[in-house]
Design an enzyme around this catalytic site. Sequence first.
Site: not given
Ligand code: PAF
Length: 281
Positions: A34, A37, A61
């Site tokens: 979006h 980014h 994660q």
């Molecule tokens: O912020 C994010 O989109 C994620 O946590 C990252 C830094 C790409 C790691 O997967």
Amino acid sequence: MPIIYTIPEIRKYVKAWKEEGLSIGFVPTMGFLHEGHKSLIERAVKENDRVIVSDFVNPTQFGPKEDLKTYPRDLDRDSQLCEQAGASLLFCPSPEEMYSEDYTTYVNMEQLSEELCGKSRPNHFRGVCTVVTKLFHIVTPHCAYFGKKDAQQLAIIQRMVRDLNFDIKIVGCPIIREEDGLAKSSRNTYLNPHERKAALVLSQALNLGKQHLLQGETSSNVLIDAMTRQIEQEPLAKIDYINIVDASSMQLIETVNRPVLCAMAVYIGKTRLIDNFFWPE
Ligand code: PAF
């Protein structure tokens, strides 16, 4: 703009660019890009000769009950946005490319990951530190760009880079908001129109906290109470946490007498949204 799926292939590009003496900027993302980014990519394009964007929904994660399976994905749209923003290459590895079946090595951060999102998402930052370390080793950028919406993540990555001696400059970039104040997030796409309206309560509560600070309030409890009351007025909202922490150690503080981060995570329906501000701004 090439889309690259394998580690050996991206290493070829990086090697060739480094042999030419070009600087490399890196924007790690989980895709469904979006404006937030886009602003990171545009900043990286201004400050580097080549810019690599990674698009990888990192399984390590996510907790077992979180939205790994449903996390929004749209590679075509992402690659268009990257190209428009001036990126040189999009790196899109599969989970198998990043993690072998018998993968066992993790990067864990103490202290900074204990509060805020670290408390409600155990192992989240272990997954973030691990994948960012792997991506840094693969891409070997000169600079990497992260948004301040994930303020705890940014603090953790800055500390990790310092502690583990990565030769990479970490650049923190401002939160990008919708016109009405909602912080841009890939997860906003989960919100139905009622929830989208209700989600405004996060930025409104943060603004209220800022007003109290401007008026000289320094008690974390008083500030948190005021923001809590504001959020509780919204029937679709359920607070995960609202906290004020030292901006560097990410530890809870009682009195705002040094640089702090005021951060919150709030469920709007089933969608967990985060937002924050640093003080002084
Ligand atoms: O912020 C994010 O989109 C994620 O946590 C990252 C830094 C790409 C790691 O997967």
